[in-house]
Design a protein around this motif. Sequence first.
Motif, PDB file in Angstrom:
ATOM      1  N   GLY A  33      -1.766  -8.934  -2.954  1.00 19.35           N
ATOM      2  CA  GLY A  33      -2.162  -8.555  -1.602  1.00 19.35           C
ATOM      3  C   GLY A  33      -2.859  -7.217  -1.526  1.00 19.35           C
ATOM      4  O   GLY A  33      -3.718  -6.990  -0.674  1.00 19.35           O
ATOM      5  N   LEU A  34      -2.494  -6.290  -2.438  1.00 14.45           N
ATOM      6  CA  LEU A  34      -3.080  -4.942  -2.439  1.00 14.45           C
ATOM      7  C   LEU A  34      -4.195  -4.793  -3.478  1.00 14.45           C
ATOM      8  O   LEU A  34      -4.661  -3.682  -3.724  1.00 14.45           O
ATOM      9  CB  LEU A  34      -1.994  -3.895  -2.706  1.00 14.45           C
ATOM     10  N   SER A  35      -4.627  -5.895  -4.080  1.00 12.19           N
ATOM     11  CA  SER A  35      -5.504  -5.830  -5.255  1.00 12.19           C
ATOM     12  C   SER A  35      -6.947  -5.464  -4.945  1.00 12.19           C
ATOM     13  O   SER A  35      -7.719  -5.180  -5.867  1.00 12.19           O
ATOM     14  CB  SER A  35      -5.477  -7.171  -5.990  1.00 12.19           C
ATOM     15  N   HIS A  36      -7.323  -5.454  -3.676  1.00 14.03           N
ATOM     16  CA  HIS A  36      -8.716  -5.132  -3.328  1.00 14.03           C
ATOM     17  C   HIS A  36      -9.178  -3.835  -3.989  1.00 14.03           C
ATOM     18  O   HIS A  36     -10.310  -3.746  -4.482  1.00 14.03           O
ATOM     19  CB  HIS A  36      -8.856  -5.015  -1.807  1.00 14.03           C
ATOM     20  N   HIS A  37      -8.309  -2.855  -4.037  1.00 18.33           N
ATOM     21  CA  HIS A  37      -8.719  -1.520  -4.481  1.00 18.33           C
ATOM     22  C   HIS A  37      -8.987  -1.462  -5.984  1.00 18.33           C
ATOM     23  O   HIS A  37      -9.838  -0.697  -6.426  1.00 18.33           O
ATOM     24  CB  HIS A  37      -7.665  -0.501  -4.053  1.00 18.33           C
ATOM     25  N   SER A  38      -8.292  -2.247  -6.773  1.00 21.22           N
ATOM     26  CA  SER A  38      -8.602  -2.294  -8.205  1.00 21.22           C
ATOM     27  C   SER A  38      -9.730  -3.275  -8.492  1.00 21.22           C
ATOM     28  O   SER A  38     -10.535  -3.055  -9.405  1.00 21.22           O
ATOM     29  CB  SER A  38      -7.362  -2.672  -9.011  1.00 21.22           C
ATOM     30  N   GLU A  39      -9.823  -4.335  -7.711  1.00 16.89           N
ATOM     31  CA  GLU A  39     -10.874  -5.321  -7.948  1.00 16.89           C
ATOM     32  C   GLU A  39     -12.265  -4.729  -7.757  1.00 16.89           C
ATOM     33  O   GLU A  39     -13.199  -5.087  -8.483  1.00 16.89           O
ATOM     34  CB  GLU A  39     -10.682  -6.525  -7.016  1.00 16.89           C
ATOM     35  N   VAL A  40     -12.411  -3.815  -6.809  1.00 12.68           N
ATOM     36  CA  VAL A  40     -13.713  -3.175  -6.595  1.00 12.68           C
ATOM     37  C   VAL A  40     -14.188  -2.516  -7.885  1.00 12.68           C
ATOM     38  O   VAL A  40     -15.339  -2.691  -8.313  1.00 12.68           O
ATOM     39  CB  VAL A  40     -13.637  -2.140  -5.446  1.00 12.68           C
ATOM     40  N   TRP A  41     -13.276  -1.751  -8.521  1.00  9.69           N
ATOM     41  CA  TRP A  41     -13.650  -1.065  -9.760  1.00  9.69           C
ATOM     42  C   TRP A  41     -13.795  -2.032 -10.924  1.00  9.69           C
ATOM     43  O   TRP A  41     -14.759  -1.971 -11.690  1.00  9.69           O
ATOM     44  CB  TRP A  41     -12.600   0.000 -10.101  1.00  9.69           C
ATOM     45  N   LEU A  42     -12.859  -2.959 -11.071  1.00  8.24           N
ATOM     46  CA  LEU A  42     -12.905  -3.905 -12.178  1.00  8.24           C
ATOM     47  C   LEU A  42     -14.161  -4.771 -12.139  1.00  8.24           C
ATOM     48  O   LEU A  42     -14.696  -5.157 -13.183  1.00  8.24           O
ATOM     49  CB  LEU A  42     -11.663  -4.795 -12.172  1.00  8.24           C
ATOM     50  N   GLY A  59       2.825  -1.921 -13.958  1.00  8.02           N
ATOM     51  CA  GLY A  59       3.563  -2.924 -13.196  1.00  8.02           C
ATOM     52  C   GLY A  59       3.662  -4.240 -13.949  1.00  8.02           C
ATOM     53  O   GLY A  59       4.112  -4.286 -15.097  1.00  8.02           O
ATOM     54  N   TRP A  60       3.217  -5.322 -13.314  1.00  5.99           N
ATOM     55  CA  TRP A  60       3.321  -6.658 -13.904  1.00  5.99           C
ATOM     56  C   TRP A  60       2.186  -6.975 -14.875  1.00  5.99           C
ATOM     57  O   TRP A  60       2.089  -8.087 -15.374  1.00  5.99           O
ATOM     58  CB  TRP A  60       3.386  -7.694 -12.798  1.00  5.99           C
ATOM     59  N   GLY A  61       1.330  -5.994 -15.128  1.00  8.32           N
ATOM     60  CA  GLY A  61       0.362  -6.129 -16.200  1.00  8.32           C
ATOM     61  C   GLY A  61      -0.947  -6.806 -15.854  1.00  8.32           C
ATOM     62  O   GLY A  61      -1.771  -7.034 -16.749  1.00  8.32           O
ATOM     63  N   ASP A  62      -1.185  -7.112 -14.583  1.00  4.84           N
ATOM     64  CA  ASP A  62      -2.415  -7.851 -14.253  1.00  4.84           C
ATOM     65  C   ASP A  62      -3.672  -7.051 -14.553  1.00  4.84           C
ATOM     66  O   ASP A  62      -4.666  -7.602 -15.064  1.00  4.84           O
ATOM     67  CB  ASP A  62      -2.393  -8.304 -12.793  1.00  4.84           C
ATOM     68  N   THR A  63      -3.664  -5.739 -14.275  1.00  2.00           N
ATOM     69  CA  THR A  63      -4.856  -4.944 -14.579  1.00  2.00           C
ATOM     70  C   THR A  63      -4.982  -4.725 -16.083  1.00  2.00           C
ATOM     71  O   THR A  63      -6.100  -4.701 -16.622  1.00  2.00           O
ATOM     72  CB  THR A  63      -4.834  -3.586 -13.849  1.00  2.00           C
ATOM     73  N   ARG A  88       7.917  -7.887 -18.315  1.00  4.53           N
ATOM     74  CA  ARG A  88       8.175  -9.231 -18.845  1.00  4.53           C
ATOM     75  C   ARG A  88       7.100 -10.212 -18.402  1.00  4.53           C
ATOM     76  O   ARG A  88       6.684 -11.082 -19.167  1.00  4.53           O
ATOM     77  CB  ARG A  88       9.551  -9.719 -18.380  1.00  4.53           C
ATOM     78  N   LYS A  89       6.640 -10.071 -17.164  1.00  8.19           N
ATOM     79  CA  LYS A  89       5.582 -10.958 -16.689  1.00  8.19           C
ATOM     80  C   LYS A  89       4.288 -10.695 -17.442  1.00  8.19           C
ATOM     81  O   LYS A  89       3.575 -11.628 -17.833  1.00  8.19           O
ATOM     82  CB  LYS A  89       5.358 -10.785 -15.189  1.00  8.19           C
ATOM     83  N   GLY A  90       3.957  -9.412 -17.657  1.00  9.30           N
ATOM     84  CA  GLY A  90       2.744  -9.082 -18.387  1.00  9.30           C
ATOM     85  C   GLY A  90       2.761  -9.661 -19.788  1.00  9.30           C
ATOM     86  O   GLY A  90       1.750 -10.204 -20.259  1.00  9.30           O
ATOM     87  N   ARG A  91       3.898  -9.550 -20.474  1.00  8.69           N
ATOM     88  CA  ARG A  91       4.003 -10.088 -21.833  1.00  8.69           C
ATOM     89  C   ARG A  91       3.833 -11.611 -21.825  1.00  8.69           C
ATOM     90  O   ARG A  91       3.136 -12.182 -22.671  1.00  8.69           O
ATOM     91  CB  ARG A  91       5.345  -9.698 -22.443  1.00  8.69           C
ATOM     92  N   GLN A  97      -2.408 -16.447 -21.813  1.00 10.05           N
ATOM     93  CA  GLN A  97      -3.859 -16.283 -21.827  1.00 10.05           C
ATOM     94  C   GLN A  97      -4.418 -16.114 -23.242  1.00 10.05           C
ATOM     95  O   GLN A  97      -5.619 -15.939 -23.416  1.00 10.05           O
ATOM     96  CB  GLN A  97      -4.257 -15.086 -20.960  1.00 10.05           C
ATOM     97  N   GLY A  98      -3.557 -16.159 -24.230  1.00  7.75           N
ATOM     98  CA  GLY A  98      -4.005 -16.043 -25.609  1.00  7.75           C
ATOM     99  C   GLY A  98      -4.530 -14.672 -25.976  1.00  7.75           C
ATOM    100  O   GLY A  98      -5.363 -14.534 -26.885  1.00  7.75           O
ATOM    101  N   LEU A  99      -4.026 -13.637 -25.317  1.00 10.64           N
ATOM    102  CA  LEU A  99      -4.485 -12.274 -25.574  1.00 10.64           C
ATOM    103  C   LEU A  99      -3.602 -11.612 -26.627  1.00 10.64           C
ATOM    104  O   LEU A  99      -2.399 -11.464 -26.446  1.00 10.64           O
ATOM    105  CB  LEU A  99      -4.460 -11.451 -24.278  1.00 10.64           C
ATOM    106  N   ARG A 100      -4.227 -11.179 -27.704  1.00  6.85           N
ATOM    107  CA  ARG A 100      -3.490 -10.501 -28.770  1.00  6.85           C
ATOM    108  C   ARG A 100      -3.852  -9.023 -28.853  1.00  6.85           C
ATOM    109  O   ARG A 100      -3.383  -8.328 -29.760  1.00  6.85           O
ATOM    110  CB  ARG A 100      -3.785 -11.189 -30.107  1.00  6.85           C
ATOM    111  N   ASN A 101      -4.687  -8.573 -27.937  1.00  2.00           N
ATOM    112  CA  ASN A 101      -5.155  -7.179 -27.974  1.00  2.00           C
ATOM    113  C   ASN A 101      -4.504  -6.322 -26.905  1.00  2.00           C
ATOM    114  O   ASN A 101      -5.042  -5.292 -26.502  1.00  2.00           O
ATOM    115  CB  ASN A 101      -6.684  -7.137 -27.820  1.00  2.00           C
ATOM    116  N   VAL A 102      -3.332  -6.741 -26.422  1.00  2.00           N
ATOM    117  CA  VAL A 102      -2.630  -5.986 -25.389  1.00  2.00           C
ATOM    118  C   VAL A 102      -1.145  -5.958 -25.728  1.00  2.00           C
ATOM    119  O   VAL A 102      -0.598  -6.947 -26.233  1.00  2.00           O
ATOM    120  CB  VAL A 102      -2.856  -6.606 -23.988  1.00  2.00           C
ATOM    121  N   CYS A 103      -0.511  -4.828 -25.515  1.00  2.00           N
ATOM    122  CA  CYS A 103       0.939  -4.730 -25.670  1.00  2.00           C
ATOM    123  C   CYS A 103       1.481  -3.865 -24.534  1.00  2.00           C
ATOM    124  O   CYS A 103       0.724  -3.169 -23.839  1.00  2.00           O
ATOM    125  CB  CYS A 103       1.326  -4.164 -27.031  1.00  2.00           C
TER     126      CYS A 103
END
Length: 288
Positions: A33-42, A59-63, A88-91, A97-103
């Motif tokens: 719900g608050l993601s507008h502010h990061s989505e602009v930059w991303l 937080g939950w690792g979405d960014t 835990r959600k981010g992991r 998503q098959g991402l191995r470049n994030v911890c």
Amino acid sequence: MTLAADPQTEFVAFWNDTLAAKFERYRDILMNGLSHHSEVWLNEVQIAAGTRIVDVGCGWGDTALALAHKTGPTGHVLGIDCVDQFLRKGRADAVAQGLRNVCFAAADVQTYPFDASFDLCFSRFGMMFFENPVAALRNVRGALKPGGDLVFIVWRDIAENPWVGLPKAVVQKFLPPPGDDARTCGPGPFSMANPEVVRSQLQIAGYEDIRFNATDGPVIVGDSIRNAIDFQLAIGPAGEVFREADALAEKRRDEIEAALCDALAPYLQDGHVVMPSASWRISARKPA
């Protein structure tokens, strides 16, 4: 990589023993719900393949996951948050998503033992809560390579953010303000709203090329009036007033909820409560 957050730190303990469960309950609002502010930059930022990034207060690792996609398999993203429950959600999402470049590491950013190996530090609504902002900014500076970039998003003044300012004003009509001994999650969501203060903090912490960019846009604070009221009374400025009033708050709950219903009803759009919001995107650089 997983580190345990320091249980002796007052603010870290408060996040884990009081706020974590509430934040989980309203994760959809806080993450999406608050993601507008990061989505602009991303959506506008160009990140070179192979960039090493640290995401502070992720937080939950979405960014962190979005940045991992941008930097590609030759890059790396480290997401740090003091609440392992969030991570835990981010992991799990990284695996899905098959991402191995994030911890992810559960740790206090003020004291985390960084090495100067990162090209970029990013934070969405994480910097405002540090007990000692200069110490945290200085420690983050230690994570950056010479010439590395810092980009973080914080809320502007509460007067420019009616999504929390309006509910707080309503609740304060019925309840006293929190006392000086109230437990908090740190300086608070508007502690970095003043550009002069933040510029000084960044300069003291050793940054240069400091810039402020304003972002305004809608945030979704509930999928119904009922959901929006529950969210406001659990989290944020209105929630703090309500929590600290304790028995008096429960005694007056019905009339407080009725007043919040009247205040939020004009913002109902297609079943969602959509309200204006305002943030700063602040950028700075570690000297080369």
